[in-house]
Scaffold this motif. Sequence first.
Motif, PDB file in Angstrom:
ATOM      1  N   ALA A 224      29.974  56.769  98.348  1.00  0.00           N
ATOM      2  CA  ALA A 224      28.935  55.767  98.075  1.00  0.00           C
ATOM      3  C   ALA A 224      27.880  56.288  97.104  1.00  0.00           C
ATOM      4  O   ALA A 224      27.406  55.558  96.229  1.00  0.00           O
ATOM      5  CB  ALA A 224      28.291  55.325  99.381  1.00  0.00           C
ATOM      6  N   GLU A 225      27.507  57.565  97.223  1.00  0.00           N
ATOM      7  CA  GLU A 225      26.471  58.125  96.355  1.00  0.00           C
ATOM      8  C   GLU A 225      26.944  58.148  94.903  1.00  0.00           C
ATOM      9  O   GLU A 225      26.230  57.729  93.991  1.00  0.00           O
ATOM     10  CB  GLU A 225      26.117  59.546  96.825  1.00  0.00           C
ATOM     11  N   LYS A 226      28.182  58.650  94.689  1.00  0.00           N
ATOM     12  CA  LYS A 226      28.718  58.700  93.329  1.00  0.00           C
ATOM     13  C   LYS A 226      28.929  57.306  92.761  1.00  0.00           C
ATOM     14  O   LYS A 226      28.675  57.048  91.581  1.00  0.00           O
ATOM     15  CB  LYS A 226      30.036  59.473  93.318  1.00  0.00           C
ATOM     16  N   ALA A 227      29.413  56.399  93.610  1.00  0.00           N
ATOM     17  CA  ALA A 227      29.643  55.031  93.154  1.00  0.00           C
ATOM     18  C   ALA A 227      28.335  54.356  92.769  1.00  0.00           C
ATOM     19  O   ALA A 227      28.287  53.558  91.825  1.00  0.00           O
ATOM     20  CB  ALA A 227      30.339  54.234  94.248  1.00  0.00           C
ATOM     21  N   THR A 228      27.253  54.681  93.483  1.00  0.00           N
ATOM     22  CA  THR A 228      25.943  54.105  93.169  1.00  0.00           C
ATOM     23  C   THR A 228      25.483  54.539  91.786  1.00  0.00           C
ATOM     24  O   THR A 228      25.029  53.715  90.976  1.00  0.00           O
ATOM     25  CB  THR A 228      24.912  54.536  94.225  1.00  0.00           C
ATOM     26  N   GLU A 229      25.596  55.838  91.493  1.00  0.00           N
ATOM     27  CA  GLU A 229      25.178  56.335  90.185  1.00  0.00           C
ATOM     28  C   GLU A 229      26.033  55.740  89.066  1.00  0.00           C
ATOM     29  O   GLU A 229      25.539  55.407  87.991  1.00  0.00           O
ATOM     30  CB  GLU A 229      25.248  57.867  90.153  1.00  0.00           C
ATOM     31  N   LYS A 230      27.315  55.598  89.343  1.00  0.00           N
ATOM     32  CA  LYS A 230      28.218  55.018  88.338  1.00  0.00           C
ATOM     33  C   LYS A 230      27.862  53.568  88.062  1.00  0.00           C
ATOM     34  O   LYS A 230      27.848  53.119  86.915  1.00  0.00           O
ATOM     35  CB  LYS A 230      29.665  55.130  88.840  1.00  0.00           C
ATOM     36  N   GLU A 231      27.566  52.814  89.125  1.00  0.00           N
ATOM     37  CA  GLU A 231      27.202  51.408  88.960  1.00  0.00           C
ATOM     38  C   GLU A 231      25.861  51.265  88.261  1.00  0.00           C
ATOM     39  O   GLU A 231      25.680  50.380  87.407  1.00  0.00           O
ATOM     40  CB  GLU A 231      27.173  50.730  90.334  1.00  0.00           C
ATOM     41  N   LEU A 232      24.924  52.123  88.583  1.00  0.00           N
ATOM     42  CA  LEU A 232      23.607  52.078  87.933  1.00  0.00           C
ATOM     43  C   LEU A 232      23.749  52.382  86.446  1.00  0.00           C
ATOM     44  O   LEU A 232      23.128  51.729  85.590  1.00  0.00           O
ATOM     45  CB  LEU A 232      22.676  53.089  88.600  1.00  0.00           C
ATOM     46  N   GLN A 233      24.602  53.356  86.125  1.00  0.00           N
ATOM     47  CA  GLN A 233      24.855  53.698  84.725  1.00  0.00           C
ATOM     48  C   GLN A 233      25.506  52.528  83.988  1.00  0.00           C
ATOM     49  O   GLN A 233      25.162  52.240  82.827  1.00  0.00           O
ATOM     50  CB  GLN A 233      25.744  54.934  84.657  1.00  0.00           C
ATOM     51  N   ARG A 234      26.449  51.880  84.644  1.00  0.00           N
ATOM     52  CA  ARG A 234      27.116  50.738  84.010  1.00  0.00           C
ATOM     53  C   ARG A 234      26.129  49.619  83.690  1.00  0.00           C
ATOM     54  O   ARG A 234      26.164  49.041  82.600  1.00  0.00           O
ATOM     55  CB  ARG A 234      28.213  50.202  84.931  1.00  0.00           C
ATOM     56  N   ARG A 235      25.247  49.335  84.630  1.00  0.00           N
ATOM     57  CA  ARG A 235      24.255  48.272  84.408  1.00  0.00           C
ATOM     58  C   ARG A 235      23.269  48.666  83.296  1.00  0.00           C
ATOM     59  O   ARG A 235      22.855  47.817  82.506  1.00  0.00           O
ATOM     60  CB  ARG A 235      23.509  47.981  85.709  1.00  0.00           C
ATOM     61  N   HIS A 236      22.927  49.948  83.259  1.00  0.00           N
ATOM     62  CA  HIS A 236      22.020  50.427  82.215  1.00  0.00           C
ATOM     63  C   HIS A 236      22.671  50.286  80.837  1.00  0.00           C
ATOM     64  O   HIS A 236      22.045  49.825  79.872  1.00  0.00           O
ATOM     65  CB  HIS A 236      21.652  51.886  82.491  1.00  0.00           C
ATOM     66  N   LYS A 237      23.958  50.663  80.749  1.00  0.00           N
ATOM     67  CA  LYS A 237      24.671  50.555  79.474  1.00  0.00           C
ATOM     68  C   LYS A 237      24.763  49.114  78.989  1.00  0.00           C
ATOM     69  O   LYS A 237      24.718  48.840  77.793  1.00  0.00           O
ATOM     70  CB  LYS A 237      26.076  51.136  79.620  1.00  0.00           C
ATOM     71  N   ALA A 238      24.882  48.171  79.954  1.00  0.00           N
ATOM     72  CA  ALA A 238      25.003  46.763  79.591  1.00  0.00           C
ATOM     73  C   ALA A 238      23.738  46.236  78.917  1.00  0.00           C
ATOM     74  O   ALA A 238      23.776  45.227  78.201  1.00  0.00           O
ATOM     75  CB  ALA A 238      25.310  45.930  80.832  1.00  0.00           C
ATOM     76  N   LEU A 239      22.611  46.918  79.119  1.00  0.00           N
ATOM     77  CA  LEU A 239      21.346  46.502  78.500  1.00  0.00           C
ATOM     78  C   LEU A 239      21.139  47.129  77.124  1.00  0.00           C
ATOM     79  O   LEU A 239      20.175  46.809  76.428  1.00  0.00           O
ATOM     80  CB  LEU A 239      20.166  46.884  79.405  1.00  0.00           C
ATOM     81  N   GLY A 240      22.033  48.045  76.738  1.00  0.00           N
ATOM     82  CA  GLY A 240      21.878  48.737  75.458  1.00  0.00           C
ATOM     83  C   GLY A 240      22.341  47.894  74.278  1.00  0.00           C
ATOM     84  O   GLY A 240      23.039  46.884  74.420  1.00  0.00           O
ATOM     85  N   LEU A 241      21.971  48.334  73.091  1.00  0.00           N
ATOM     86  CA  LEU A 241      22.382  47.687  71.848  1.00  0.00           C
ATOM     87  C   LEU A 241      23.389  48.576  71.130  1.00  0.00           C
ATOM     88  O   LEU A 241      23.243  49.817  71.111  1.00  0.00           O
ATOM     89  CB  LEU A 241      21.166  47.457  70.943  1.00  0.00           C
TER      90      LEU A 241
END
Length: 529
Positions: A224-241
């Motif tokens: 769960a901890e690793k999956a949380t960081e991965k999901e947070l990173q994915r959402r952050h990348k989606a906001l990038g240009l």
Amino acid sequence: MELATATATAAAAVAYASSPHSRISSPRAVSVSWHNPSLASTSRSLSTFPASTTRRWLPVASAAVELREAAAGGGDSVRVTETPQPGSIVKFSVEVPTSIIQECYQLTLQEYAKRFKVPGFRPGKIIPENILINCVGPNHVQDATIEAILKHTLPQALSSVEDRALEDSVRILTQFDDMRSSFTLDDVFRYDVAVDVAPEVRWLSEDKYKNLKVVVEIDEAVDAEKATEKELQRRHKALGLLRIVADRGLQIGDLVVLDIFAESINSDGSKGEKLSSAESTGFHLDTEQNNNLVPGFLGSLIGIRPGETRSFPIQFPESFEQESLRGVRAQFTVVCKELFYRELPEMDDSLAGKLLPGCNTIAEVRERILERCKEVEKTAIEQATDNAILDQLGKLVEVDVPRALFQEQGQQLYGAKLLQLQAERKLDKDQLASLSNQRSVQAYLEDEKENITRIIKQMLAVGDIFKSENLQYSTEQLIKEVENSVAEFKQYNQDYDEDNIKQQVQDVLEAAKVLEWLKENCTIEYVRR
């Protein structure tokens, strides 16, 4: 959100036929088939009689009573030799005495006399036997007499296994042409018939399933901890240009557009054939999401610039998902069309609402994502535990799997697979129809023979435990699950049999109860890998 589950599929997804008796019926419910399929049309298999004809199957119970009463009254009885055979098959060699042959012959003539209008004879008037036979045809009379003999004697022949016979598994082994050629009113009539019976579950240990020890392997991705960081990173990348890279080559973190060409390499090093299934034009590759790439592919592209072409060999692993490419040595030619990097906003509380609506801080975003990932992790571990228990049960029993049970279970699994593909919108109606033909089903049964057999062993072990431990489920559960299953069939416009659905739901509920009991009564060790 992505969180990988454990190695095996969810146990609850399989329709376990956990109680052997659920697939068993007395011979009255068993349809009969000829052992040689080519004879089905010429022999007029007993199971194909239309309901509108005057010759119908007698209910098995009453037919058996008739024969018993005849024997008790001094009449001759059918002689049956029973021979167990591999595959949970019982073969019966049947000898029918002349008294029963004569009785069936007379009954056949009476039926024809009622059905046929013979010139010169009013309805109800006795028709001489020779005239009636000439009118109907000797061959028709003989065939009908043979069918009548089978109809009247099969129940008695199979009476010893009526509580164990598997539905739709009775088959007459003697060819109908052989019955014709050997038939006479003055001698014993013989035929062989076989039926699949409920297999015996033989536990390899005296303790059976008691003191069961199970090791559950949990994939490192189920965290769960690793999956949380991965999901947070994915959402952050989606906001990038996305910004065009102009002054360097490809590096991890970039997104690149590629044209990919491939051809096989022969054993002597020469060029082979084109590998269309490994090729793609305009392929978008996110270098941070490369789990599905062939090992070595991404590494061969590091540093490539827009407009540059690279060629390199790659060996597909034997475990590659696409079967046709397993073990193939290929020469790839890759053209870099476009190259981008992501310009990401700073990760601070101002992004919280964009990362996850309703959140005000990054800490709150992380906490809510973690909560969801923990639920997924819990489900994944539960599924892995169920699968490990079932796998262990399958290793603890020996079962001589009958053909009828193998066919039924295999067809259920194949149907579930097609339904899942349709639900995921991977199949349209035409594709579904093409995959539903008998050839496709048989190909699946052959390819998945080992897996289907393993599941049957598991389900029979589960059924034995359910019965031995007197486990139960509520009627309310059964009704609710049947309603849910029917609704799902209706949603995808699939035909269904509610009785079959009810039986499958019962099987699943029984399996769930057994797994629940075993978890409380066995030793489970969890190992991260």
